[in-house]
Design an enzyme around this catalytic site. Sequence first.
Site, PDB file in Angstrom:
ATOM      1  CB  SER A 125      -0.706   0.447   0.994  1.00 17.02           C
ATOM      2  OG  SER A 125      -1.811   0.901   1.747  1.00 17.02           O
ATOM      3  CE1 TYR A 150      -2.973   0.277   5.542  1.00 17.12           C
ATOM      4  CE2 TYR A 150      -3.845  -2.868   5.429  1.00 17.12           C
ATOM      5  CZ  TYR A 150      -3.468  -1.742   5.040  1.00 17.12           C
ATOM      6  OH  TYR A 150      -3.658  -1.882   3.155  1.00 17.12           O
ATOM      7  CE  LYS A 154      -1.738  -4.350   3.171  1.00 15.50           C
ATOM      8  NZ  LYS A 154      -1.390  -5.388   2.992  1.00 15.50           N
TER       9      LYS A 154
HETATM   10  C1  WQD Z   1      -9.914   9.053   0.969  1.00 13.07           C
HETATM   11  C2  WQD Z   1      -9.935  10.805   1.375  1.00 13.07           C
HETATM   12  C3  WQD Z   1     -10.089  11.396   3.348  1.00 13.07           C
HETATM   13  C4  WQD Z   1     -14.028   9.104   4.098  1.00 13.07           C
HETATM   14  C5  WQD Z   1      -7.025   4.123   2.790  1.00 13.07           C
HETATM   15  C6  WQD Z   1      -5.771   3.427   4.028  1.00 13.07           C
HETATM   16  C7  WQD Z   1      -4.783   2.846   2.725  1.00 13.07           C
HETATM   17  C8  WQD Z   1      -5.654   2.252   1.900  1.00 13.07           C
HETATM   18  C9  WQD Z   1      -7.163   3.363   1.177  1.00 13.07           C
HETATM   19  C10 WQD Z   1      -5.828  -0.135   1.990  1.00 13.07           C
HETATM   20  C11 WQD Z   1      -8.954  11.221   2.048  1.00 13.07           C
HETATM   21  C12 WQD Z   1     -11.471  11.499   2.611  1.00 13.07           C
HETATM   22  C13 WQD Z   1     -13.025   9.247   3.488  1.00 13.07           C
HETATM   23  C14 WQD Z   1     -14.876   9.901   4.090  1.00 13.07           C
HETATM   24  C15 WQD Z   1     -13.859  11.746   3.897  1.00 13.07           C
HETATM   25  N1  WQD Z   1      -6.608   0.939   1.957  1.00 13.07           N
HETATM   26  N2  WQD Z   1     -12.817  10.533   3.231  1.00 13.07           N
HETATM   27  N3  WQD Z   1     -15.065  11.088   4.155  1.00 13.07           N
HETATM   28  O1  WQD Z   1      -7.434   7.325   4.627  1.00 13.07           O
HETATM   29  O2  WQD Z   1      -6.586   7.537   1.709  1.00 13.07           O
HETATM   30  O3  WQD Z   1      -6.832   5.231   2.400  1.00 13.07           O
HETATM   31  O4  WQD Z   1      -7.492   3.580   1.946  1.00 13.07           O
HETATM   32  O5  WQD Z   1      -4.604   0.025   1.189  1.00 13.07           O
HETATM   33  O6  WQD Z   1      -4.290   2.589   3.514  1.00 13.07           O
HETATM   34  O7  WQD Z   1      -5.150   4.254   4.350  1.00 13.07           O
HETATM   35  O8  WQD Z   1      -8.530   6.641   1.759  1.00 13.07           O
HETATM   36  O9  WQD Z   1     -11.006   6.422   1.539  1.00 13.07           O
HETATM   37  O10 WQD Z   1     -10.637   6.318   3.283  1.00 13.07           O
HETATM   38  O11 WQD Z   1     -10.343   8.715   2.564  1.00 13.07           O
HETATM   39  O12 WQD Z   1     -13.758  13.126   3.730  1.00 13.07           O
HETATM   40  O13 WQD Z   1     -16.146   9.609   4.686  1.00 13.07           O
HETATM   41  O14 WQD Z   1     -11.294  10.913   1.828  1.00 13.07           O
HETATM   42  O15 WQD Z   1      -9.830  12.295   4.216  1.00 13.07           O
HETATM   43  O16 WQD Z   1      -8.820  12.624   2.081  1.00 13.07           O
HETATM   44  P1  WQD Z   1      -7.587   6.348   2.278  1.00 13.07           P
HETATM   45  P2  WQD Z   1     -10.189   7.026   2.107  1.00 13.07           P
END
Ligand code: WQD
Length: 339
Positions: A125, A150, A154
Amino acid sequence: MKIVVTGGLGFIGSHTVVELQNENFEVVVIDNLSNSSIDVLDGIERITGKKPFFEQIDLRDKAAVQAFFEKHDDVAGVIHFAASKAVGESVKEPLLYYENNVVSLVYILQELQKKPEANFIFSSSCTVYGQAEVMPIAETTPVQTAMSPYGNTKQIGEEIITDVTKVSNINAILLRYFNPIGSHPSAEIGELPMGVPQNLVPFITQTGMGLRESLSVYGNDYPTVDGTSVRDYIHVVDLAKAHVIALQRLVNKKNSDKLEIFNLGTGTGSSVLEVISAFEKVSGQKLPYTIVPRREGDVTSVYANTDKANTVLGWKTQSTLEEAIASAWKWEQKVRNSR
Ligand code: WQD
């Protein structure tokens, strides 16, 4: 040629099984069904016409892992997806994550080390990069101290694999994903988040279906184009295809080192508001959302430098953000309308 896909009924795993079958690999799926449904097997069969062989195994059970690889002694490669992946949960339950994500990896590698030759693709990741200083992020960008248990699992997984490939006949490729989204265009398989989605796109599509009141946008005070955080959203089918190409690279002995690393992204960053606009465009409906404070642990901006995957793997994403969002929306509508 027989390929084992651990976590093969999960979101990325199931899409990779489809692409492997499309390339005429014989696929054996291992899954413990802790975060997936057995019905996904039927979805895969509806797409490819071939039902993969399935074994329900918990990879924390060392004896079960040994028995599996003794039974399947003709495995040409393993694509290892099985892992817990909820960042927030990992903070609250670190030992669950170290046991499930690290100990089970050791058990699999112990079995592969016994074989005359083994090919191993590891689901890693972009989280290993933390908040990198320079964008876009290349494979040479330094790995930073993990922001969560998490993410640490990785990093530890990558280190274990690196050490093992040095002293064994295991060849490995680490694939560092950015943000996988979307679903297979057939809408026969897709993302099935359990409970309240933590990730942005499934929360958006559930809000679009009226399952959630409103999307909370975690902060609009970031130093970005519109103040909301930026990520590299990659269509899960593009991601799945990269796994098949990486596996073929190893089985065809095209790898230049026993351990190779590739970033898998589109190379383009999109802000939360841009994702919301894309959803509104493809769905034709307004998305209710409110701006709330930043989420703990979120980084400002993360997107991939894809030059290495493009030139060395010969792989490039084909789908646009809107196409990926449209496929997620089509899947969400199908899942909800069939309940
Ligand atoms: C994306 C963006 C939030 C939800 C995660 C894991 C990473 C990988 C991918 C496994 C961010 C914003 C989110 C919400 C929001 N997974 N957001 N409101 O955090 O980039 O990565 O998923 O490998 O390890 O950490 O993905 O989809 O949670 O967030 O504003 O209800 O959307 O702040 O900028 P993230 P995400």
